[in-house]
Design an enzyme around this catalytic site. Structure first.
Site, PDB file in Angstrom:
ATOM      1  CD  GLU A   1      -3.751  -5.850   2.643  1.00  0.00           C
ATOM      2  OE1 GLU A   1      -4.404  -5.027   3.313  1.00  0.00           O
ATOM      3  OE2 GLU A   1      -2.535  -5.722   2.396  1.00  0.00           O
TER       4      GLU A   1
ATOM      5  CD  GLU B   1      -3.138  -1.108   2.016  1.00  0.00           C
ATOM      6  OE1 GLU B   1      -3.102  -0.290   2.963  1.00  0.00           O
ATOM      7  OE2 GLU B   1      -4.069  -1.915   1.844  1.00  0.00           O
TER       8      GLU B   1
END
Length: 191
Positions: free
Chosen positions: A182, A78
């Site tokens: 994810e 991220e």
């Protein structure tokens, strides 16, 4: 490592492991802390970026000593969350251009020189960033040759239809796979 080895031994099929970093050590980060908003100090090609790339290789080396190999690594978990993260979260912020340059100048060459056959995945963030992120990174021939695929998270999928994110990216870069890396339920408090 003992749990990974047990899982590998129990599986009837080959397990393909991938690793994704959250943060570099505090001394390499712009804010001097492993938590909160921060980037790697300096710029691609410098001592901080080369050292961070070498951390990936050392990680792979250490696991290999225990007969645990990784199919892939991502350049950063991220990377845009690093701009919006809560103050206690460990992360490194990267823009698409910064990730491209880190891959092209540091991480890609370090992996290529290493004895590991570990593949490199880019993005590892929400599909809302596609196809822009792919255009920036894979639009660079040097970075593109080191990248096997795109790691994607699903948390903001309701905002962006798959046709204008995943499908558009696949049409632009059909030689690079897309892989959800994810996901969880209960991410949003109101759901």
């Amino acid at each position: 490592i003992p749990l990974l080895r047990r899982a590998l031994a129990m599986s009837k099929r080959q397990l393909l492991l991938f690793a994704s970093p959250w943060t570099a050590p505090a001394w390499m980060r712009s804010n001097g802390d492993v938590r909160g908003k921060g980037t790697l100090k300096g710029h691609a090609g410098d001592k901080y970026h080369k050292t961070w790339a070498n951390y990936f290789i050392k990680f792979l080396d250490e696991y290999a000593k225990h007969n645990v190999t990784f199919w892939a690594v991502t350049a950063q978990n991220e990377p845009l969350a690093g701009l919006f993260t809560p103050p206690q979260a460990p992360t490194i912020a990267f823009t698409a251009a910064q990730q491209r340059d880190f891959i092209a100048q540091d991480l890609g060459p370090a992996l290529a020189r290493s004895p590991h056959r570990t593949q490199l995945l880019m993005l590892d963030d929400q599909r809302i960033h596609l196809p822009h992120w792919a255009k920036v990174v894979l639009g660079n021939a040097t970075a593109a040759r080191y990248v096997a695929g795109l790691a994607v998270h699903w948390y903001l999928d309701a905002i962006v239809p798959p046709g204008c994110s995943l499908e558009a990216t696949h049409k632009l870069f059909p030689d690079h796979f897309l892989l959800y890396t994810e996901a969880c339920t209960g991410f949003f408090m109101f759901r």
